[in-house]
Scaffold this motif. Structure first.
Motif, PDB file in Angstrom:
ATOM      1  N   MET A   1      41.189  44.045  51.335  1.00 51.51           N
ATOM      2  CA  MET A   1      41.672  42.666  51.397  1.00 51.51           C
ATOM      3  C   MET A   1      43.137  42.562  51.796  1.00 51.51           C
ATOM      4  O   MET A   1      43.583  41.530  52.276  1.00 51.51           O
ATOM      5  CB  MET A   1      41.450  41.973  50.044  1.00 51.51           C
ATOM      6  CG  MET A   1      39.973  41.789  49.730  1.00 51.51           C
ATOM      7  SD  MET A   1      39.704  40.916  48.173  1.00 51.51           S
ATOM      8  CE  MET A   1      40.127  39.240  48.637  1.00 51.51           C
ATOM      9  N   LEU A   2      43.889  43.640  51.578  1.00 55.01           N
ATOM     10  CA  LEU A   2      45.304  43.576  51.892  1.00 55.01           C
ATOM     11  C   LEU A   2      45.626  44.230  53.227  1.00 55.01           C
ATOM     12  O   LEU A   2      46.796  44.368  53.605  1.00 55.01           O
ATOM     13  CB  LEU A   2      46.123  44.248  50.790  1.00 55.01           C
ATOM     14  CG  LEU A   2      46.010  43.630  49.391  1.00 55.01           C
ATOM     15  CD1 LEU A   2      46.900  44.358  48.412  1.00 55.01           C
ATOM     16  CD2 LEU A   2      46.344  42.147  49.430  1.00 55.01           C
ATOM     17  N   ALA A   3      44.568  44.622  53.936  1.00 52.92           N
ATOM     18  CA  ALA A   3      44.776  45.329  55.203  1.00 52.92           C
ATOM     19  C   ALA A   3      45.690  44.520  56.119  1.00 52.92           C
ATOM     20  O   ALA A   3      45.515  43.316  56.277  1.00 52.92           O
ATOM     21  CB  ALA A   3      43.437  45.589  55.878  1.00 52.92           C
TER      22      ALA A   3
ATOM     23  N   THR B   1      39.152  37.685  41.749  1.00 50.80           N
ATOM     24  CA  THR B   1      39.895  38.735  42.439  1.00 50.80           C
ATOM     25  C   THR B   1      40.991  38.162  43.335  1.00 50.80           C
ATOM     26  O   THR B   1      42.112  38.668  43.359  1.00 50.80           O
ATOM     27  CB  THR B   1      38.934  39.597  43.286  1.00 50.80           C
ATOM     28  OG1 THR B   1      37.816  39.947  42.469  1.00 50.80           O
ATOM     29  CG2 THR B   1      39.614  40.854  43.764  1.00 50.80           C
ATOM     30  N   VAL B   2      40.656  37.120  44.053  1.00 50.67           N
ATOM     31  CA  VAL B   2      41.644  36.490  44.924  1.00 50.67           C
ATOM     32  C   VAL B   2      42.849  36.024  44.114  1.00 50.67           C
ATOM     33  O   VAL B   2      44.000  36.233  44.501  1.00 50.67           O
ATOM     34  CB  VAL B   2      41.027  35.270  45.645  1.00 50.67           C
ATOM     35  CG1 VAL B   2      42.051  34.610  46.531  1.00 50.67           C
ATOM     36  CG2 VAL B   2      39.811  35.689  46.438  1.00 50.67           C
ATOM     37  N   VAL B   3      42.559  35.422  43.005  1.00 54.64           N
ATOM     38  CA  VAL B   3      43.633  34.915  42.149  1.00 54.64           C
ATOM     39  C   VAL B   3      44.489  36.075  41.645  1.00 54.64           C
ATOM     40  O   VAL B   3      45.722  36.019  41.636  1.00 54.64           O
ATOM     41  CB  VAL B   3      43.048  34.132  40.954  1.00 54.64           C
ATOM     42  CG1 VAL B   3      44.146  33.699  40.004  1.00 54.64           C
ATOM     43  CG2 VAL B   3      42.262  32.926  41.459  1.00 54.64           C
ATOM     44  N   ALA B   4      43.810  37.162  41.272  1.00 56.66           N
ATOM     45  CA  ALA B   4      44.532  38.332  40.768  1.00 56.66           C
ATOM     46  C   ALA B   4      45.446  38.905  41.843  1.00 56.66           C
ATOM     47  O   ALA B   4      46.627  39.169  41.607  1.00 56.66           O
ATOM     48  CB  ALA B   4      43.533  39.388  40.310  1.00 56.66           C
ATOM     49  N   LEU B   5      44.901  39.051  43.039  1.00 56.30           N
ATOM     50  CA  LEU B   5      45.700  39.625  44.122  1.00 56.30           C
ATOM     51  C   LEU B   5      46.890  38.733  44.455  1.00 56.30           C
ATOM     52  O   LEU B   5      48.002  39.205  44.653  1.00 56.30           O
ATOM     53  CB  LEU B   5      44.824  39.834  45.368  1.00 56.30           C
ATOM     54  CG  LEU B   5      43.892  41.045  45.290  1.00 56.30           C
ATOM     55  CD1 LEU B   5      43.074  41.181  46.562  1.00 56.30           C
ATOM     56  CD2 LEU B   5      44.703  42.324  45.049  1.00 56.30           C
ATOM     57  N   TYR B   6      46.620  37.453  44.482  1.00 56.56           N
ATOM     58  CA  TYR B   6      47.701  36.515  44.754  1.00 56.56           C
ATOM     59  C   TYR B   6      48.821  36.703  43.735  1.00 56.56           C
ATOM     60  O   TYR B   6      49.998  36.789  44.078  1.00 56.56           O
ATOM     61  CB  TYR B   6      47.164  35.081  44.699  1.00 56.56           C
ATOM     62  CG  TYR B   6      48.243  34.032  44.835  1.00 56.56           C
ATOM     63  CD1 TYR B   6      48.602  33.548  46.088  1.00 56.56           C
ATOM     64  CD2 TYR B   6      48.905  33.543  43.714  1.00 56.56           C
ATOM     65  CE1 TYR B   6      49.606  32.601  46.219  1.00 56.56           C
ATOM     66  CE2 TYR B   6      49.903  32.594  43.833  1.00 56.56           C
ATOM     67  CZ  TYR B   6      50.252  32.123  45.081  1.00 56.56           C
ATOM     68  OH  TYR B   6      51.246  31.190  45.200  1.00 56.56           O
ATOM     69  N   THR B   7      48.432  36.797  42.481  1.00 60.03           N
ATOM     70  CA  THR B   7      49.412  36.953  41.404  1.00 60.03           C
ATOM     71  C   THR B   7      50.227  38.229  41.590  1.00 60.03           C
ATOM     72  O   THR B   7      51.452  38.236  41.436  1.00 60.03           O
ATOM     73  CB  THR B   7      48.685  36.981  40.041  1.00 60.03           C
ATOM     74  OG1 THR B   7      47.836  35.841  39.949  1.00 60.03           O
ATOM     75  CG2 THR B   7      49.652  36.980  38.891  1.00 60.03           C
TER      76      THR B   7
END
Ligand code: ADP
Ligand code: MG
Length: 754
Positions: free
Chosen positions: A394-396, A357-363
């Motif tokens: 996570m993006l808060a 998930t972290v990788v996805a969000l970063y992307t």
């Protein structure tokens, strides 16, 4: 110098939109002998009935016959003169029959057929046990090849196999069943490598004799003689592999390889032949896949994103943990793709909980910080909503404008979201594949992450590309899957994608204890579950897979829940979840489970992906033997997501050995990549991943698990070739291109479309 190609299938290699170029051919180009297309009935003695029977073996043409490879060989080497036979040695002798008789013995069940046979070096007694009919069948003067051992008590030759090579005088029809008039005789043609095809001496008893799959009516001897009759065609097969490649890989010519598959002179020759043909198969497949990938890239432009910026840095810094080395590596791989103008086509695989998930969000954020939009696609509504919630969390504070496109919205709400997306007022949209299918217009879509790629067919991948083309840029796409696929298989199945893997789990993860529970221990299992529930934990109960119908499955789930509520789990709060419920109902159930209000969720495999309830510690699977390993592994991944020790209880002992060994593998390892490998070994790649369904040609000889090394080599060589001659336009590659077309024949649209 050039000869134009006959009309043939459309060329998969022509750049999209560009007019098809006709294939340059040199006059030197060698084509396969046309006789390969001739029907089996061209063989002497093969009539329509036999030809129909042969179709059961997949044989319609002489060419099919050449590619009907034996599954083993019998070693009939070591042929001897009678006078040279050594005591105790197994050998083949070519002899003339002098006399033959039946010889009763004192033992009741033993009758001997004894024949005097000989050649110019001497005579010997050959004996057969209990084959009385031979006395009728064989006559003085017959020429025979005998296989056997020279060690009988009376210094005779015990025959284990014989072949009639020619008849003596006064001989009637045939040698018996299974061998007709049509004993294949080559019809002229070029002489085969060893001896003419004409008489086929020793086809069945000398050298390495091929053993084929047969049918009731087509005996192995018959197949052998057919092969003997077409072997001269093998010698004229064209060779698609460039000679330089052949030299570098030390591969024999195709003609020699095909011949040696049937009639090798040595075991080494056979091995080399097989290696050569497997390599060719894998190489052609990789060429097809790589050219497809190349064409995808060539026809399109993605956004060249700048280097990592402020937003991504803040996102990473805000994480409550440090990235694992695997996460770092994967992010670097993705970054490199994003910074190029070619649209990314990458597969990210990593086990459940490995931190994708972290990788996805970063992307996704990389697009956002470059002023573009990003989309996250989930396979189901429930998951889309879950993703949306965790992503908001996570993006808060990062100031990213997010939106969820859900079927739960009213028409008006939906319009509002769509308008915002079109106006570029939304940075990051989450939804199902409705995101690409419907009336969603992005202002500037830069990156898409597709979760659970394996649920996302090739068709949808294409829609995604089409969708984006309307805006002029093709988004970078990251496909994510939690079903780890062995790297070698990924090369094949997703040969058109680049692959990144997260193999190492974040630190501090405790392995989920997995147990196969025998039926008589079931009460103990419920005891255990109750204790866990009493401690405040939660439990999943997964009901048997019912492939026939979702409705029946739904009923089974409801019944099991009722049974448990009235029995073993009386007094606990249960709920059901299945595919027949509306997404609104599902959502409510999930929320109630997440909040802890529901303690036990009785469910179908709907919960397989993505559901994240850290307080759930037990995954109980009924009739686990009906699930595939990958699926079980997914289910197990639903627990062990929090601080508590977790358990996966598998019921159903499995009726077959295969099912058992699958379940045992589950209990043995928690490593999804390893399990995927095991599944592949146990079930075979075709079955497991449906190569067919995925639009890939069948592999005839290659086995991905066994031929890993060759596959890697084929991949590397194919990449090199596509690099230097992207459309295989060079004359020396024309044959190769031809073969790729043929191989991908019925999936040629698939190859061309993207
Ligand atoms: P996946 O999507 O691959 O199944 P997630 O991204 O949901 O896995 O991660 C699973 C859990 O691990 C999440 O709670 C996440 O916060 C946590 N996590 C991810 N990366 C790390 C890390 N590097 N160190 C510690 N915990 C991590
Ligand atoms: Mg996930």
């Amino acid at each position: 110098m050039q000869a134009t190609s006959k009309s043939r299938c459309p060329l998969p290699f022509a750049g999209s939109g560009s007019p098809r170029k006709s294939l340059p051919r040199t006059s030197k180009q060698i084509l396969d002998p046309p006789e390969l297309g001739a029907p089996l009935t061209t063989l002497r003695g093969v009539g329509p009935a036999t030809a129909r029977e042969a179709e059961k073996l997949g044989l319609t043409t002489l060419g099919d016959l050449l590619y009907h490879f034996p599954y083993r060989h019998e070693d009939f080497t070591s042929s001897r003169k009678v006078g040279e036979l050594r005591w105790g040695e197994e050998a083949t002798i070519a002899v003339r029959l002098e006399s033959i008789m039946l010889k009763p013995t004192r033992r009741r069940n033993l009758r001997l057929v004894v024949a005097t046979v000989g050649d110019e070096s001497g005579f010997i007694e050959a004996i057969w046990y209990n084959q009385d009919y031979l006395v009728e069948q064989l006559r003085a003067g017959d020429r025979l090849l005998l296989r056997g051992r020279y060690d009988g008590a009376g210094r005779n030759f015990r025959v284990t196999g014989h072949e009639l090579m020619g008849r003596g005088e006064g001989v009637g029809e045939g040698e018996g069943k299974g061998r007709g008039r049509d004993e294949g005789r080559g019809k002229g043609g070029a002489p085969a490598r060893r001896g003419g095809a004409e008489a086929q001496p020793g086809l069945h008893t000398t050298g390495f004799v091929p053993v084929y799959h047969t049918t009731e009516k087509i005996s192995v001897k018959r197949l052998r003689s057919w092969l003997g009759a077409v072997r001269h065609l093998a010698a004229r097969l064209s060779d698609p592999l460039p000679s330089l490649l052949r030299a570098r890989m030390s591969l024999p010519f195709k003609a020699d390889a095909v011949l040696a598959m049937h009639f090798p002179r040595t075991p080494g020759e056979f091995k080399a032949a097989r290696r050569r043909l497997i390599f060719e198969e894998l190489y052609l497949m990789q060429l097809g896949l790589l050219s497809r990938r190349r064409r995808y890239i060539e026809g399109r432009r993605g956004l060249e994103l700048g280097p990592e910026g402020e937003l991504c840095r803040r996102f990473l810094e805000g994480l409550p943990f440090r990235l694992t080395p695997d996460q770092e590596r994967v992010i670097a791989e993705i970054s490199k793709d994003l910074e190029r103008w070619q649209p990314m086509q990458r597969l990210l695989q990593g086990d459940v909980g490995s931190g994708k998930t972290v990788v996805a969000l970063y992307t996704l954020l990389r697009a956002v910080e470059n002023g573009a939009q990003a989309a996250l696609m989930a396979p189901t509504e429930v998951l889309a909503e879950q993703h949306f919630l965790s992503l908001e969390r996570m993006l808060a504070g990062l100031g990213v404008r997010t939106a969820l496109l859900s079927s739960r919205h009213t028409a008006a709400e939906r319009q509002e979201v769509l308008a915002a997306v079109a106006a570029g007022e939304v940075d990051l949209v989450t939804g199902t594949h409705a995101l690409i299918q419907e009336d969603v217009a992005f202002r500037k879509l830069g990156v898409v992450v597709v979760d659970e790629q394996h649920r996302f067919g090739v068709d949808q991948r294409e829609e995604l590309a089409e969708k984006a083309t309307a805006t002029g840029i093709t988004p970078h796409v990251l496909h994510m899957t939690a079903t780890p696929i062995p790297r070698t298989l990924a090369l094949t199945l997703y040969g058109d994608l680049a692959v990144s893997s997260i193999e190492q789990m974040p630190p501090g993860r405790r392995e989920t204890v997995t147990r196969l529970v025998p039926e008589d221990k079931r009460p103990l299992a419920y005891d255990f579950i109750r204790r866990q529930l009493d401690r405040g934990r939660q439990c999943f109960v997964v009901c048997p897979l019912i492939e026939e119908s979702q409705a029946i499955e739904a009923r089974a789930v409801a019944e099991e829940a009722e049974r448990l509520a009235a029995g073993e789990l009386k007094g606990y709060r249960l709920a059901v979840l299945h595919g027949q419920m509306s997404s609104r109902e599902k959502q409510q159930v999930m929320e109630s489970f997440k909040s802890g209000e529901t303690q036990v969720l009785v469910s179908t495999t709907v919960i397989e992906v993505g559901v994240d309830v850290p307080n759930a510690t037990i995954m109980m699977v009924e009739e686990a033997d009906r699930f595939g390993l990958a699926q079980l592994h997914q289910l197990r991944g639903r627990v062990g997501r929090g601080e508590h020790k977790s358990y996966c209880l598998l019921f159903g002992e499995g009726v077959t050995d295969q099912a058992r060994s699958r379940l045992e593998a589950m209990a043995e390892t928690a490593d999804g990549f390893l399990l995927a490998d095991r599944d592949l070994e146990i079930r075979g790649e075709g079955q497991l991943f449906g190569l067919r369904q995925s639009g890939l040609p069948d592999l005839r000889l290659a086995r991905i698990t066994r031929d890993r090394k060759l596959l890697e080599q084929a991949r590397a060589h194919a990449a090199e070739l596509i690099e230097s001659d992207p459309e295989l336009q060079r004359p020396e590659n024309a044959l190769l291109r031809d073969q790729v077309e043929r191989l991908f024949g019925d999936s040629i649209d698939w190859l061309r479309k993207v």
